[in-house]
Write a protein that holds these residues in place. Structure first.
Motif, short mmCIF file in Angstrom:
data_model
loop_
_atom_site.label_atom_id
_atom_site.label_comp_id
_atom_site.label_asym_id
_atom_site.label_seq_id
_atom_site.Cartn_x
_atom_site.Cartn_y
_atom_site.Cartn_z
N TYR A 120 0.83 -1.19 0.00
CA TYR A 120 0.00 0.00 0.00
C TYR A 120 0.88 1.26 0.00
O TYR A 120 0.68 2.18 -0.79
CB TYR A 120 -0.91 -0.03 1.24
N ARG A 172 -6.07 -20.62 38.20
CA ARG A 172 -7.07 -20.78 39.25
C ARG A 172 -8.28 -21.58 38.78
O ARG A 172 -8.94 -22.25 39.54
CB ARG A 172 -7.56 -19.42 39.73
N THR A 173 -8.60 -21.42 37.51
CA THR A 173 -9.81 -22.05 37.00
C THR A 173 -9.44 -23.00 35.87
O THR A 173 -8.63 -22.66 35.02
CB THR A 173 -10.78 -20.99 36.46
N ASN A 174 -10.03 -24.15 35.86
CA ASN A 174 -9.79 -25.10 34.77
C ASN A 174 -10.85 -24.90 33.69
O ASN A 174 -11.93 -25.47 33.77
CB ASN A 174 -9.86 -26.54 35.28
N TYR A 175 -10.55 -24.10 32.70
CA TYR A 175 -11.50 -23.89 31.62
C TYR A 175 -11.54 -25.11 30.72
O TYR A 175 -10.54 -25.81 30.56
CB TYR A 175 -11.09 -22.69 30.78
N ASN A 179 -14.19 -22.02 26.16
CA ASN A 179 -13.61 -21.09 27.12
C ASN A 179 -12.11 -21.31 27.28
O ASN A 179 -11.37 -20.38 27.57
CB ASN A 179 -14.30 -21.21 28.47
N LEU A 182 -10.50 -19.53 24.45
CA LEU A 182 -10.56 -18.09 24.71
C LEU A 182 -9.48 -17.69 25.73
O LEU A 182 -8.81 -16.67 25.57
CB LEU A 182 -11.92 -17.73 25.30
N PHE A 185 -6.19 -17.68 24.09
CA PHE A 185 -6.12 -16.51 23.21
C PHE A 185 -5.80 -15.25 24.01
O PHE A 185 -4.97 -14.43 23.60
CB PHE A 185 -7.46 -16.34 22.47
N LYS A 186 -6.45 -15.12 25.16
CA LYS A 186 -6.24 -13.96 26.02
C LYS A 186 -4.78 -13.88 26.47
O LYS A 186 -4.19 -12.81 26.52
CB LYS A 186 -7.11 -14.15 27.27
N MET B 1 -8.28 -0.95 1.88
CA MET B 1 -7.28 -1.05 2.95
C MET B 1 -7.84 -0.54 4.29
O MET B 1 -7.74 -1.19 5.32
CB MET B 1 -6.05 -0.22 2.55
N ILE B 5 -8.37 -2.63 7.82
CA ILE B 5 -7.88 -2.27 9.15
C ILE B 5 -9.03 -2.16 10.13
O ILE B 5 -9.00 -2.70 11.25
CB ILE B 5 -7.08 -0.95 9.09
N LEU B 15 -13.36 -10.03 20.15
CA LEU B 15 -12.72 -11.14 20.85
C LEU B 15 -12.33 -10.74 22.27
O LEU B 15 -12.55 -11.47 23.22
CB LEU B 15 -11.48 -11.61 20.09
N LEU B 16 -11.80 -9.51 22.39
CA LEU B 16 -11.40 -9.01 23.69
C LEU B 16 -12.59 -8.98 24.62
O LEU B 16 -12.54 -9.41 25.78
CB LEU B 16 -10.86 -7.58 23.55
N ALA B 18 -15.30 -10.68 24.31
CA ALA B 18 -15.71 -12.06 24.59
C ALA B 18 -14.85 -12.66 25.69
O ALA B 18 -15.34 -13.34 26.58
CB ALA B 18 -15.63 -12.90 23.32
N CYS B 19 -13.54 -12.38 25.60
CA CYS B 19 -12.61 -12.92 26.60
C CYS B 19 -13.00 -12.50 27.99
O CYS B 19 -13.07 -13.29 28.91
CB CYS B 19 -11.20 -12.36 26.41
N SER B 20 -13.22 -11.17 28.13
CA SER B 20 -13.42 -10.67 29.48
C SER B 20 -14.75 -11.17 30.06
O SER B 20 -15.00 -11.03 31.24
CB SER B 20 -13.36 -9.14 29.49
N GLY B 22 -15.73 -14.41 29.48
CA GLY B 22 -15.69 -15.87 29.44
C GLY B 22 -16.13 -16.45 30.77
O GLY B 22 -15.72 -16.01 31.84
N GLU B 23 -17.00 -17.42 30.75
CA GLU B 23 -17.50 -18.00 31.99
C GLU B 23 -16.51 -19.02 32.52
O GLU B 23 -15.92 -19.79 31.77
CB GLU B 23 -18.84 -18.68 31.72
N ALA B 24 -16.33 -19.01 33.82
CA ALA B 24 -15.38 -19.94 34.40
C ALA B 24 -16.11 -21.13 35.00
O ALA B 24 -17.14 -20.98 35.64
CB ALA B 24 -14.60 -19.22 35.50
N GLU B 25 -15.56 -22.32 34.75
CA GLU B 25 -16.06 -23.48 35.49
C GLU B 25 -15.20 -23.55 36.74
O GLU B 25 -14.21 -24.25 36.78
CB GLU B 25 -15.90 -24.76 34.67
N ASN B 236 -0.97 -7.87 39.66
CA ASN B 236 -2.22 -8.05 38.92
C ASN B 236 -3.13 -9.09 39.58
O ASN B 236 -4.21 -9.36 39.09
CB ASN B 236 -1.87 -8.48 37.48
N GLU B 238 -2.66 -12.30 39.86
CA GLU B 238 -2.61 -13.67 39.32
C GLU B 238 -1.87 -14.58 40.29
O GLU B 238 -2.04 -15.78 40.26
CB GLU B 238 -1.89 -13.67 37.97
#
Lengths: 323, 516
Positions: A120, A172-175, A179, A182, A185-186, B1, B5, B15-16, B18-20, B22-25, B236, B238
């Motif tokens: 481009y 902490r979590t077992n997805y 999920n 995801l 990906f995160k 183009m 973008i 996607l972001l 969706a990520c935030s 995401g359901e946790a088991e 954070n 974690e």
């Protein structure tokens, strides 16, 4: 063509053989001793050292060690790690998946984005967009990847809290199921962004300059004189000629795929080959190191063959020269 | 183009988002996540030293006796023990009805098996336990250890590194040193569940534990290859417990924040300079003393360890306060005296004002390179030019330990679990004495002191040891290793806390609770 491929494969095998010899020699030449490191003491007792040395066959002459190594290699046995007593092949297999995931996806994304931007900007050379992209490509090119990675962690994880700092999965979590993907990906986003941002400039600059070069060649001027439309000239003649250097760079990049993203992996604690390799070096785990280097040599050789073949296909002049 | 973008941007955002969401088991019960520096290399904690596995082993295995975070010996598998009059026989009375994690019963024969194997198989503790003559198991709940001579350090070593009792029904000669191929079975508060290389080691609480049952259900060690990332992961949320000392630049932030707790604790481990006294120029005690006068270890510590740092004051570790003799302190910095000492030896300054050029060898570890940099700067002020040779550990070991090809080196490491540990660093035959130093008077003092159990009498010998170390100045202690392991404010009962300190050892998380 078959003849050409055959020649390339023979060269490839030669490269692997030479690198096995070189790897072995260089590793043995480097200072440090795995047994000393294994003992965990600054100065272990001579008796303990002798027993361990014999256990790992390191008391034999370097030549005998080499013969044994090659003999086992021929049987497909890469040996057992001095560190963990696990088969080297198994250890590498456990670690290579995440590396391939990260390195392959980012290599392809960087190739597409870099080349697209390059094309481009070459077509609209001198435009404001071109200036901005070209300018920032130098900035990202000169940025150390570990630093950029740390900055992204500090912005998107620590300050904004949008993404996890490191690792590949949430502990902490077992997805499960969707999920899980995801979650991966995160965790992938930040290291991937880091690698893409520092790799795009390569592809961008190569694509841009080769297109500019091809477009200024005489045959393009001739084509223009025939009244052919700019887009047709571009799609049919410029693109195919200009893409060759990009493919070379992509091939070289892929050859180093196993180790190329090591530093970014370490920064993001991505469970790939990065920290694993660094550990093996620090502890002088000879069998493991040899295994990793062998893998590296093989992937370099294979990628060189593939790149050469694609090259020959895209540019038949190469085949003529060979004859 | 532009559309492309925009398209990519929209996809990424979706996607972001969706990520935030995401359901946790999620699992029931509490999960504690602790940072770890690397993958375990061996699951048999006695076979070889493995600092990566050590914090995990502390939770999976038990010893006969163990060290708490104050470096005191406390009961573990043994509920009590007694030492015979002559100091050569120790009888341990074990808790009853203990089971291994796989359900097999634990008996004194496992303890005998472990200690015998450590000696036979050259386990990591083989040198530490060298005064052990034999181990007997007269009945299921009694272990008797006989020593070849009285050894005041023995109990400390038995309670310390690589002396975890491992199951006799699992290990034999062939699989003793088998790396990570045999899963760990212990008697400790947590059971091993899984290890994913480069990712984590997962443990679950052992409801049959003979001591207090752990308060959390799952204990996960999160493997982080980069220290700077690890601290960000801690901030954070974690990671609940950092799992080690934070990078020095972060200490102030953690100390001043309400979100975290930190308990700096001085360990019997210190950073010090060691001189090669077998060669010029450091075969001359005057030059070694000149260096000591030129250096200001308070300044070095302040600049390399920040506000939690602790400069060395004595030649022995302050963890053994009862032996410290204030008559033999590390000399205070005095640049004039340093120069005078140099001139006494006949050295003259060159055109740049330098009396001497020398070098320091070090490996990359903790704040070593910071220390070397400050040392270089301080020495330059009295006309000593210092070159820093920094290498990685294996290369350093070959150059300094094997070939004694160095002038000054920077060392660290544990000087416990007993004050007698100094012996290995300064005595003629000491494993960690590669300075070429030999002093018969010192050797004799150390030997005698090592066989005395009575503190006051023992301390008088160590006073003399300190006198000789000051006179000979073969080592220059810089700073104490200050252990700290930041935790989030919602964590109660960490190993440094009031509740746990008398009962648990280093990195043992039995009493930890998540209060949020």
């Amino acid at each position: 063509m078959a003849n050409y491929i055959q020649k390339r494969i023979i060269t490839g095998i030669l490269i692997i053989v030479v690198s096995i010899v070189l790897n072995f020699t260089l590793i043995k030449l480097s200072p440090g001793d795995p047994i000393r490191v294994l003992s965990g003491q600054d100065s272990p007792s001579p008796q303990m050292q002798a027993e361990l040395t014999a256990k790992y066959g390191l008391d034999q002459s370097v030549f005998m060690q080499f013969i044994n190594y090659v003999g086992n290699l021929a049987k497909g046995d890469l040996g057992v790690s001095i560190l963990s007593n696990q088969p080297v092949l198994k250890m590498i297999m456990e670690r290579i998946g995440p590396t391939l995931l990260l390195a392959l996806t980012t290599a392809i994304i960087a190739l597409i984005i870099g080349t697209a931007l390059g094309i481009y900007c070459a077509r609209y050379r001198g435009s404001r967009f071109d200036n901005i992209v070209s300018g920032s490509s130098y900035i990202f090119d000169s940025m150390p990847n570990f630093w950029l990675g740390m900055m992204l962690i500090m912005i998107f994880s620590s300050s904004l809290g949008w993404l996890p700092t490191s690792g590949m999965v949430d502990l902490r979590t077992n997805y499960t199921g969707f999920n899980y993907y995801l979650d991966v990906f995160k965790h992938w986003l930040l290291p991937a962004t880091t690698i893409v941002l520092v790799t795009v400039p390569y592809y961008f600059r190569i694509a841009r300059s080769s297109i500019i070069q091809v477009m200024s060649e005489d045959f393009i001027t001739t084509l223009r004189a025939t009244g052919m439309s700019e887009s047709r000239i571009f799609n049919k003649y410029v693109f195919k000629n200009a893409i060759l250097p990009t493919i070379t760079v992509f091939g070289i990049n892929l050859a180093y795929i196993v180790t190329g993203v090591a530093i970014v992996e370490i920064v993001f604690s991505w469970p790939g080959m990065g920290s694993f390799m660094l550990d093996a070096i620090h502890r002088r785990d000879y069998p493991l190191l040899m295994g990793i280097y062998l893998l590296l040599s093989i992937s370099v050789a294979i990628m060189m063959i593939i790149v050469d073949v694609i090259y020959a296909y895209l540019d038949p002049r190469i085949l003529y020269k060979e004859r | 183009m532009k559309k492309l973008i925009l398209g990519i941007f929209i996809i990424c955002n979706t996607l972001l988002f969706a990520c935030s969401n995401g359901e946790a088991e999620s699992n029931s019960g509490d999960t504690l996540v602790v940072g770890a520096v690397g993958d375990p290399q061996t699951y048999n904690p006695d076979a070889r030293p493995d600092d990566n596995f050590y914090p995990m082993a502390q939770n999976i295995y038990s010893r006969l006796i163990k060290l708490n975070n104050n470096q005191e010996i406390i009961p573990d598998l043994a509920k009590d023990w007694e030492v015979s009059e002559d100091g050569t026989e120790i009888t341990f009375n074990l808790h009853e009805n203990i089971t291994w994690h796989d359900g097999e019963p634990f008996t004194s024969s496992d303890a005998k098996f472990t200690l015998d194997m450590i000696i036979e198989q050259n386990g990591a503790a083989v040198d530490n336990l060298n005064s052990m003559e034999k181990v007997e198991a007269p009945d299921d709940n009694t272990v008797v250890i006989t020593l070849s001579q009285p050894d005041a350090s023995f109990l400390g070593y038995l309670a310390w590194y690589a002396t975890f009792i491992v199951p006799e029904h699992i290990y034999d000669e062939d699989n003793w040193d088998s790396g990570t191929s045999v899963e760990p079975i212990g008697t400790g508060p947590f059971k091993f569940v899984s290890h994913e290389t480069g990712v984590n080691v997962e443990l679950e609480h052992n409801s049959d534990y003979f001591g207090d049952t752990p308060k959390v259900d799952r204990l996960i060690f999160s493997i982080n290859s980069d220290q700077d990332t690890q601290i960000q992961a801690f901030y954070n949320g974690e990671i609940d417990i950092l799992g080690g000392a934070p990078p020095i630049a972060e200490v102030e932030n953690i100390v001043n924040s309400d979100e975290y707790k930190i308990t700096p604790t001085v360990w019997p481990s210190r950073q010090y300079l060691a001189f090669n006294v077998a060669e010029e120029p450091f075969n001359d005690p005057n030059i070694r003393q000149a260096i000591a006068y030129a250096l200001d270890n308070e300044d070095i510590t302040m600049r390399t360890d920040g506000e939690i740092g602790e400069a060395a004051t004595h030649f022995l570790s302050p963890s053994y306060e009862w032996v410290l003799d204030d008559d033999y302190l590390i000399p205070e910095s005095n640049q004039e005296l340093a120069k005078a000492k140099l001139e006494e030896t006949g050295l003259e300054p060159d055109e740049n004002g330098n009396y001497l050029s020398t070098s320091i060898d070090m490996f990359e570890s903790g704040n070593f390179s910071d220390i070397a940099t400050v040392v270089k700067e301080q020495l330059s002020q009295v006309g000593i030019e210092l070159t820093i040779n920094s290498s990685e550990y294996a290369a350093w070991q070959e150059k300094v330990v094997d070939n004694q090809n160095f002038q000054i080196t920077l060392l660290g490491g544990y000087q416990g679990p007993d004050v007698g540990a100094i012996t290995s660093r300064v005595s003629t035959t000491g494993d960690s004495n590669f300075m070429g130093y030999s002093n018969q008077e010192l050797d004799e003092l150390l030997d005698t002191a090592g066989a005395i159990f009575e503190e006051e009498e023992r301390a008088s010998y160590y006073s003399e040891v300190q006198r000789i170390l000051l006179e000979d100045m073969i080592i220059y202690p810089i700073s104490e290793w200050v252990g700290s392991d930041p935790v989030h404010a919602y964590i109660e009962g960490d190993p440094f806390s009031e509740e746990a300190i008398g009962k648990t050892g280093f990195a043992e998380y039995t009493y930890v609770e998540l209060t949020e």
